[in-house]
Scaffold this active site. Structure first.
Site, PDB file in Angstrom:
ATOM      1  N   GLU A  25      -9.682 -10.717   0.427  1.00  0.00           N
ATOM      2  CA  GLU A  25      -9.609 -10.798   1.899  1.00  0.00           C
ATOM      3  C   GLU A  25      -9.746  -9.381   2.468  1.00  0.00           C
ATOM      4  OE1 GLU A  25      -5.733 -12.572   2.105  1.00  0.00           O
ATOM      5  OE2 GLU A  25      -4.711 -10.698   1.653  1.00  0.00           O
ATOM      6  N   ASP A  50      -2.119  -5.087   8.181  1.00  0.00           N
ATOM      7  CA  ASP A  50      -3.542  -5.322   8.482  1.00  0.00           C
ATOM      8  C   ASP A  50      -4.047  -4.476   9.657  1.00  0.00           C
ATOM      9  OD1 ASP A  50      -2.886  -7.456   6.721  1.00  0.00           O
ATOM     10  OD2 ASP A  50      -2.563  -8.812   8.414  1.00  0.00           O
TER      11      ASP A  50
HETATM   12  O1  FUB Z   1      -0.902 -10.549   7.550  1.00  0.00           O
HETATM   13  C1  FUB Z   1      -1.422 -11.811   7.277  1.00  0.00           C
HETATM   14  C2  FUB Z   1      -2.352 -11.791   6.122  1.00  0.00           C
HETATM   15  O2  FUB Z   1      -1.819 -10.976   5.106  1.00  0.00           O
HETATM   16  C3  FUB Z   1      -3.680 -11.192   6.386  1.00  0.00           C
HETATM   17  O3  FUB Z   1      -4.553 -11.977   7.073  1.00  0.00           O
HETATM   18  C4  FUB Z   1      -4.087 -10.894   4.997  1.00  0.00           C
HETATM   19  O4  FUB Z   1      -5.173 -10.041   4.913  1.00  0.00           O
HETATM   20  C5  FUB Z   1      -2.839 -10.314   4.428  1.00  0.00           C
HETATM   21  O5  FUB Z   1      -2.740  -8.934   4.651  1.00  0.00           O
END
Ligand code: FUB
Length: 324
Positions: free
Chosen positions: A207, A38
């Site tokens: 997301e 991320d």
């Molecule tokens: O790294 C934790 C979670 O995994 C993130 O918040 C999401 O977007 C995914 O990449």
């Protein structure tokens, strides 16, 4: 030794040297060692910065590291720029930071606790006087705690519009919201209709939201698929307003079975002087299947003449050296 033989040897050595030097001048992928995900990339003064999630089981995600580079090749680690000792309400799952430089301060937005309705957690904001921190809790509680419009308060991105207003875009669980931040980032400003959150979820959204303004168009990008799997990817839409409507155009980043799987959750950097766009993202090596085994990589991102985005070619080489 004949002159011709001597000349051939010298030429070969020079060529090999040049090849070796050229090799040194690409970043390689990943750009720094360790399991990280991320990444939020930024340029401050003459330095590139990357703020990733420490990719580990939730209970071990109690801090965030940052990385900086002067040339995109050599990266320095800034360990634990913020942790759960500084953010009292955060207990675990510190995720997906988003950095903003405003005035003389640096604001680091992050998600914590993998929050569900009725629990304490969600999106927080920390502040520091320099990009490497140390960051302190800015408001002593989550900025966004509740589930609104079905969106888990995680994976925020802070966008500065052309009129100077700052918006926070965020969301997991397949829903995305946009809200306006107040001037000192201590709270949200309701819209004229009295609501605080507007849902802007595009088709396919999971997301990892991201936005840029380019040539007066608002580009919304997001991650699709499941982050632990191979088909995690990034898609985008273009609109005339930060509120959309956002009609999905197509994927810009995805796995390449010759290079890596699960390429997603990205951010962009724009070298304005050279007009070069970089995409910084995470992906999983072909040798790995464990969800958290994610590495931070960089490649070039190109626009077509009509403003659409070309699908990114993910590489092992990364990008070439570039000092700001
Ligand atoms: O790294 C934790 C979670 O995994 C993130 O918040 C999401 O977007 C995914 O990449």
């Amino acid at each position: 030794m004949q002159f011709k033989t001597f000349f051939t040897i010298v030429a070969t050595v020079l060529t090999l040297n040049a090849v070796a030097q050229d090799k040194q001048k690409t970043s390689g992928n990943p750009i720094f060692p360790g399991w990280y995900a991320d990444p939020d990339a930024a340029i401050f003064d003459k330095t590139y910065w990357v703020y990733p999630t420490y990719s580990a089981p939730y209970k071990q995600q109690v801090h965030l590291d940052a990385f900086s580079s002067k040339d995109l090749i050599h990266w320095d680690k800034h360990p634990s720029i913020v942790d759960t000792a500084a953010i009292k309400w955060a207990k675990r799952a510190m995720w997906a930071p988003a950095i903003v430089h405003k005035g003389k301060q640096y604001f680091l937005f992050f998600g914590a606790n993998d929050v569900h309705q009725g629990e304490i957690g969600g999106i927080g904001v920390a502040v520091a006087d320099n990009p490497a921190g140390p960051y302190k809790d800015h408001i002593g509680k989550p900025l966004i705690n509740d589930i609104v419009n079905g969106a888990q308060p995680i994976d925020q991105f802070v966008f500065k519009d052309k009129d100077g207003k700052y918006y926070i875009l965020y969301g997991g669980w397949g829903h995305a919201n946009i809200a306006q931040l107040n001037k000192d980032f201590t709270g949200l400003v309701p819209y004229a209709d009295g609501t605080t959150f507007k849902e802007i979820t595009p088709k396919g959204f999971v997301e990892g939201i991201y936005m840029i303004l380019k040539d007066n168009k608002y580009y919304l990008m997001w991650s699709e698929g499941g982050w632990t799997g191979p088909d995690y990817s990034v898609a985008y839409a273009i609109a005339d307003s930060p509120f959309g409507p956002f009609k999905r155009i197509g994927k810009i980043l995805q796995q390449d079975m010759a290079i890596a799987t699960g390429a997603g959750h990205h951010s962009l950097m724009h070298d304005k002087k050279r007009d070069i766009w970089y995409i910084v993202y995470h992906r999983r090596p072909l040798t790995e299947t464990e969800g958290n085994h994610r590495e931070v990589c960089i490649d070039r991102l190109y626009f077509n003449a009509d403003g659409t985005i070309k699908p990114v070619k993910i590489t092992k080489e990364g990008v070439t050296e570039a000092r700001l």
